[in-house]
Design a protein around this motif. Structure first.
Motif, short mmCIF file in Angstrom:
data_model
loop_
_atom_site.label_atom_id
_atom_site.label_comp_id
_atom_site.label_asym_id
_atom_site.label_seq_id
_atom_site.Cartn_x
_atom_site.Cartn_y
_atom_site.Cartn_z
N ARG A 19 0.83 -1.21 0.00
CA ARG A 19 0.00 0.00 0.00
C ARG A 19 0.86 1.26 0.00
NH1 ARG A 19 -3.16 -3.61 2.97
NH2 ARG A 19 -5.33 -3.73 2.22
N GLU A 29 3.97 -4.33 3.58
CA GLU A 29 4.50 -2.98 3.65
C GLU A 29 5.79 -2.93 4.48
OE1 GLU A 29 0.58 -3.04 2.16
OE2 GLU A 29 1.28 -3.83 4.08
N GLY A 50 2.11 2.57 -4.91
CA GLY A 50 1.30 2.46 -3.70
C GLY A 50 -0.04 3.14 -3.85
N LEU A 51 -0.88 2.97 -2.85
CA LEU A 51 -2.16 3.68 -2.84
C LEU A 51 -1.90 5.15 -2.52
CD1 LEU A 51 -4.44 1.15 -0.92
CD2 LEU A 51 -4.00 1.31 -3.37
N HIS A 54 -1.72 6.36 1.02
CA HIS A 54 -0.71 5.82 1.91
C HIS A 54 0.71 6.28 1.56
CE1 HIS A 54 -4.09 3.21 2.85
NE2 HIS A 54 -3.44 2.77 3.89
N HIS A 70 -7.59 4.15 -5.76
CA HIS A 70 -8.18 2.92 -5.24
C HIS A 70 -9.63 3.17 -4.86
CE1 HIS A 70 -7.11 4.94 -1.45
NE2 HIS A 70 -7.98 4.16 -0.86
N THR A 72 -12.69 0.99 -2.53
CA THR A 72 -12.97 -0.18 -1.70
C THR A 72 -14.31 -0.81 -2.09
OG1 THR A 72 -11.74 0.76 0.14
CG2 THR A 72 -13.28 -1.01 0.66
N ASP A 77 -9.41 -2.98 -1.06
CA ASP A 77 -9.18 -1.63 -1.59
C ASP A 77 -8.17 -1.65 -2.72
OD1 ASP A 77 -6.91 -2.23 -0.18
OD2 ASP A 77 -6.97 -0.47 1.14
N LYS A 78 -7.93 -2.83 -3.31
CA LYS A 78 -6.82 -2.93 -4.26
C LYS A 78 -7.20 -3.36 -5.68
CE LYS A 78 -2.84 -3.71 -1.24
NZ LYS A 78 -1.77 -4.67 -0.88
N TYR A 81 -6.63 -0.67 -8.08
CA TYR A 81 -5.18 -0.47 -8.01
C TYR A 81 -4.44 -1.48 -8.89
CZ TYR A 81 -0.59 -1.34 -5.78
OH TYR A 81 0.73 -1.59 -5.53
#
Length: 370
Positions: A19, A29, A50-51, A54, A70, A72, A77-78, A81
């Protein structure tokens, strides 16, 4: 540590699946934060996607950070992404795409069809737990099936390597566990008045928090001065709602704690507990070992792979046995302290990872030469 600079000094690695770094909660991470700055020092270029929520900058210790959108849904949440990551890879055209977790491998076959070399870090198979639902488990199973097409897989425990072998995935698997932190990371000045047991991890069913609370309450009946501190995100709201009903004034939910503040909690804890139902190579447990804390771990294959004394392990499904183990630690804490010398350092983990990259790049060079 530039071991492979003579092969391709400017080789580019694109990291997908973490993330963000630094100080972002999660095993993938933590691994990324510790590993990839060392890969940069070895002469590689590293781009981490990354998001956006973050990331706090464009670079971290030489690792270039790229934000991705991203959204959810389906308990993750990916997904958006991962779609964005595929497009980003087409733009960057890295020498190696490094997928930092099983979920990130959802499009592995697409990367291969597009001509990328792919290394996958297989850090957990937690989809076996019920929290993901039918669609989530199907997605992870599909990702796991695709691992046979990866150029290399970095499995963080022998148990996960054995799991892959049972599925016929053997020749491209390398077992590289996580490492202990160095002394600079573990320095701390945090102080607490009440003695407390520390748990570090998200408040989820995987971390077995409900059973932990039951065990602690049994223990606290004869040790009323103790508290239980749980440092971890409360993202699983339905599970948290059930946990909240069991809370009392001896149990403190600290919420999501930045990684650079975890050493303060560890330095003052009486002992550390991880009674998860499933793990990879638990960074939280390794951090506790780095601090010289007494530890108690659930008796599951991934924790057994650490190879500690039998007394440290306990059934994760037996609150009375867990409470008895807590009492045993208070009676003889030194028997639950682990020798640090038997573990890898992050420099050694980086060296082993560079071996994997080097083998992939050498294979690429031979294919080009042919």
């Amino acid at each position: 540590m530039p071991r492979f600079s003579n092969i391709r000094n400017s080789a580019q690695i694109m990291v997908i699946g973490a993330r963000g770094i630094p100080n972002v909660e999660g095993g993938a991470e933590k691994n990324a934060e510790a590993l990839f700055p060392r890969v940069v020092k070895a002469g590689y270029m590293v781009d981490l996607l990354g998001l956006a929520s973050h990331l706090r900058g464009k670079e971290y210790e030489g690792v270039r950070l790229h934000p991705a959108p991203h959204l959810t849904f389906w308990n993750t949440d990916k997904l958006l992404y991962y779609v964005f990551a595929l497009r980003k890879a087409l733009g960057l055209r890295p020498d190696i795409v490094h997928l930092q977790g099983l979920g990130a491998a959802i499009f592995l076959v697409f990367y291969k069809v597009l001509g990328f070399k792919v290394v996958v870090r297989y850090g957990s198979a937690d989809y076996i737990l019920g929290k993901w639902g039918v669609l989530g488990r199907l997605g992870f199973r599909f990702s796991e099936w695709q691992l046979r097409f990866a150029d290399a897989i970095i499995s963080v425990t022998p148990a996960l390597s054995r799991r892959l072998a049972q599925r016929g995935i053997v020749s491209n698997v390398h077992t590289i566990p996580n490492a202990l932190d160095d002394a600079a990371f573990v320095a701390s000045s945090h102080k607490e008045v009440a003695p407390y047991i520390l748990v570090v991890g998200r408040v989820t069913s995987q971390k077995n928090i409900l059973t932990l609370i039951d065990a602690f309450n049994l223990f606290a009946a004869s040790h009323p001065d103790y508290e239980l501190h749980i440092a971890g995100g409360l993202d699983d709201r339905p599970y948290y709602a059930v946990v909240a009903e069991k809370l009392n004034d001896k149990i403190r939910l600290l919420g999501k704690v930045p990684r650079n503040e975890v050493p303060s909690l560890l330095s003052s804890a009486k002992f550390f507990v991880n009674i998860s139902l499933h793990e990879g190579s638990s960074n939280a447990s390794l951090e506790a070992i780095s601090h010289g804390l007494p530890i108690v771990l659930s008796d599951i294959p991934e924790n057994r792979d650490i190879g500690l004394a039998d007394t440290i392990y306990v059934s994760p499904n037996d609150p009375e046995a867990i409470a008895a183990k807590f009492h045993a630690v208070t009676e003889d804490p030194t028997s639950y302290i682990v020798d640090k010398q038997r573990f890898l350092s992050w420099e050694q983990v980086a060296e082993k990872t560079l071996d994997v990259y080097g083998a992939v790049l050498r294979k690429t060079s031979k294919e080009v030469g042919a």
